[in-house]
Write a protein that holds these residues in place. Structure first.
Motif, short mmCIF file in Angstrom:
data_model
loop_
_atom_site.label_atom_id
_atom_site.label_comp_id
_atom_site.label_asym_id
_atom_site.label_seq_id
_atom_site.Cartn_x
_atom_site.Cartn_y
_atom_site.Cartn_z
N ALA A 1 19.65 47.58 86.56
CA ALA A 1 20.22 47.71 85.22
C ALA A 1 21.72 47.98 85.26
CB ALA A 1 19.51 48.83 84.46
N ILE A 2 22.19 48.65 86.29
CA ILE A 2 23.63 48.96 86.36
C ILE A 2 24.39 47.98 87.25
CG2 ILE A 2 23.20 51.40 85.92
CD1 ILE A 2 23.63 51.97 88.86
N GLY A 3 23.70 46.92 87.70
CA GLY A 3 24.38 45.84 88.40
C GLY A 3 24.54 46.01 89.89
N LEU A 4 23.78 46.94 90.50
CA LEU A 4 23.89 47.16 91.95
C LEU A 4 22.62 46.77 92.69
CD1 LEU A 4 25.74 50.61 92.02
CD2 LEU A 4 26.69 48.36 92.54
N GLY A 5 21.84 45.89 92.09
CA GLY A 5 20.57 45.50 92.70
C GLY A 5 20.72 44.58 93.89
N GLY A 6 21.91 44.03 94.11
CA GLY A 6 22.08 43.08 95.20
C GLY A 6 22.46 43.69 96.53
N ASN B 1 23.68 44.88 77.77
CA ASN B 1 23.36 43.45 77.76
C ASN B 1 23.43 42.87 76.36
OD1 ASN B 1 22.38 42.40 80.55
ND2 ASN B 1 21.50 44.44 80.39
N PHE B 2 23.06 43.64 75.34
CA PHE B 2 23.19 43.16 73.97
C PHE B 2 24.66 42.98 73.61
CE2 PHE B 2 23.80 44.07 69.44
CZ PHE B 2 23.00 43.08 68.87
N ALA B 3 25.50 43.94 74.00
CA ALA B 3 26.93 43.85 73.70
C ALA B 3 27.57 42.67 74.43
CB ALA B 3 27.63 45.16 74.07
N VAL B 4 27.22 42.49 75.71
CA VAL B 4 27.78 41.39 76.48
C VAL B 4 27.32 40.04 75.93
CG1 VAL B 4 27.79 40.28 78.75
CG2 VAL B 4 28.07 42.76 78.57
N GLY B 5 26.06 39.96 75.58
CA GLY B 5 25.55 38.72 74.99
C GLY B 5 26.21 38.41 73.66
N LEU B 6 26.43 39.43 72.83
CA LEU B 6 27.09 39.21 71.55
C LEU B 6 28.53 38.77 71.75
CD1 LEU B 6 26.85 39.45 68.46
CD2 LEU B 6 27.58 41.83 68.68
N ALA B 7 29.23 39.40 72.70
CA ALA B 7 30.61 39.00 72.98
C ALA B 7 30.68 37.58 73.53
CB ALA B 7 31.24 39.98 73.97
N ASN B 8 29.71 37.20 74.33
CA ASN B 8 29.68 35.85 74.88
C ASN B 8 29.44 34.81 73.79
OD1 ASN B 8 29.77 34.13 77.21
ND2 ASN B 8 27.57 33.83 76.98
N VAL C 1 30.43 47.38 83.66
CA VAL C 1 29.01 47.73 83.57
C VAL C 1 28.63 48.62 84.75
CG1 VAL C 1 26.66 46.84 83.63
CG2 VAL C 1 28.40 45.69 82.24
N ILE C 2 29.08 48.25 85.96
CA ILE C 2 28.77 49.05 87.15
C ILE C 2 29.41 50.44 87.05
CG2 ILE C 2 29.11 49.22 89.64
CD1 ILE C 2 28.95 46.19 89.77
N ALA C 3 30.66 50.49 86.59
CA ALA C 3 31.34 51.78 86.47
C ALA C 3 30.64 52.68 85.45
CB ALA C 3 32.80 51.56 86.06
N GLY C 4 30.22 52.09 84.32
CA GLY C 4 29.49 52.89 83.33
C GLY C 4 28.15 53.37 83.85
N PRO D 1 17.20 56.77 80.36
CA PRO D 1 18.61 56.56 80.00
C PRO D 1 19.19 55.27 80.56
CG PRO D 1 18.26 58.84 80.63
CD PRO D 1 17.00 58.10 80.95
N PHE D 2 18.77 54.88 81.74
CA PHE D 2 19.28 53.67 82.34
C PHE D 2 18.69 52.42 81.68
CE2 PHE D 2 19.73 57.04 85.39
CZ PHE D 2 20.99 56.84 85.91
N ILE D 3 17.44 52.52 81.24
CA ILE D 3 16.84 51.40 80.52
C ILE D 3 17.55 51.20 79.19
CG2 ILE D 3 14.70 50.48 79.60
CD1 ILE D 3 14.72 50.86 82.64
N VAL D 4 17.82 52.29 78.47
CA VAL D 4 18.55 52.20 77.20
C VAL D 4 19.96 51.68 77.44
CG1 VAL D 4 19.44 53.53 75.25
CG2 VAL D 4 17.16 54.02 76.16
N TYR D 5 20.61 52.16 78.49
CA TYR D 5 21.96 51.69 78.83
C TYR D 5 21.96 50.19 79.09
CZ TYR D 5 26.17 51.01 81.67
OH TYR D 5 27.36 50.54 82.18
N SER D 6 20.97 49.71 79.82
CA SER D 6 20.89 48.29 80.13
C SER D 6 20.71 47.46 78.86
CB SER D 6 19.73 48.03 81.10
OG SER D 6 19.58 46.65 81.34
N ILE D 7 19.86 47.92 77.95
CA ILE D 7 19.62 47.17 76.71
C ILE D 7 20.90 47.10 75.88
CG2 ILE D 7 18.36 47.21 74.53
CD1 ILE D 7 16.01 48.44 76.04
#
Length: 251
Positions: A105-110, A198-205, A221-224, A189-195
């Motif tokens: 969710a915070i972008g460090l899964g790789g 991702n909603f904000a990024v999708g809307l901006a896109n 996103v990673i820093a947050g 908290p991390f699930i809510v943060y991810s939602i």
């Protein structure tokens, strides 16, 4: 003298079946980096400590049982030990599940890593948090409660009686439900943060499709997510250990 010695060895072996089956998958004691010889000596030490706990009348009859009954007793005691160890291991199995979701969710899964009590490849941050939870298990002396639980199991599940399949499956199901709800609550908290992110990024896109918003916002996103982890990691670990301790003291 030979009869006493053979009875004592046989009794120790039967107790070892339950203890070994439990420690084989119990969190902390089953840590893959601990040498097998060390784990074996720990199991022997626990067996010697528990020989005085097992009912004497049941031990006295071990010398007279036939081979078939002895094999059944060994299988039953091993399964009981595995069942007890699985109840404790389930906390860390569910923790592993929510950690993968959190880190993704915070972008460090790789970032690759390994679990401290497993050989499966997992994100490095998930490995770090899991190792911290495992360390707290020993720091808070929960490992003594696990060993005490093995001793108390001879009162709840007498030697050679075994578990009813229906009772065992119901206990496993209830434990899975409780542990999953526990880790879902502390990881919410991390699930809510991810939602939200991702909603904000999708809307901006959608608003500016010419700009690669996703790649631009990834560092933020990673820093947050790391900031959120910094603010919540204490409560995360304390709530997890609190849930584990409630099971250890009451289970």
């Amino acid at each position: 003298m030979n009869e006493i010695t053979s009875t004592g060895v046989l009794s120790a072996f039967v107790v070892f079946c339950r203890v070994g089956g439990c420690l084989m998958i119990m969190p902390g004691f089953s840590y893959g980096l601990i040498p097998v010889r060390v784990r074996l000596f720990v199991a022997f030490a626990v067996v010697l400590a528990l020989l005085g706990v097992v009912p004497v009348d049941r031990i006295a009859t071990l010398e007279t049982v036939d081979v078939g009954e002895l094999l059944r007793l060994i299988a039953v005691e091993t399964l009981v030990g595995v069942f007890i160890g699985l109840m404790g291991r389930m906390f860390f199995m569910m923790l592993q599940t929510i950690l993968i979701a959190m880190v993704t969710a915070i972008g460090l899964g790789g970032l690759p890593g390994t679990m401290p009590d497993d050989t499966e490849m997992l994100p490095a941050l998930a490995t770090l948090i899991s190792l911290a939870a495992l360390t707290m298990l020993f720091v808070t002396d929960m490992h003594w409660e696990l060993l005490k639980g093995i001793a108390e199991s001879y009162r709840a599940i007498p030697l050679g009686i075994g578990l009813s399949p229906a009772v065992a499956l119901a206990s496993i199901t209830d434990q899975m439900t409780d542990t999953f709800l526990l880790v879902l609550r502390i990881g919410s908290p991390f699930i809510v943060y991810s939602i939200i992110v991702n909603f904000a990024v999708g809307l901006a896109n959608k608003l500016v499709p010419q700009i690669p918003v996703y790649f631009i916002t990834t560092p933020f996103v990673i820093a947050g997510g790391l900031m959120l982890l910094y603010l919540t990691i204490d409560e995360f670990l304390l709530n997890f250990i609190d849930g584990f301790s409630r099971w250890a003291f009451g289970g």
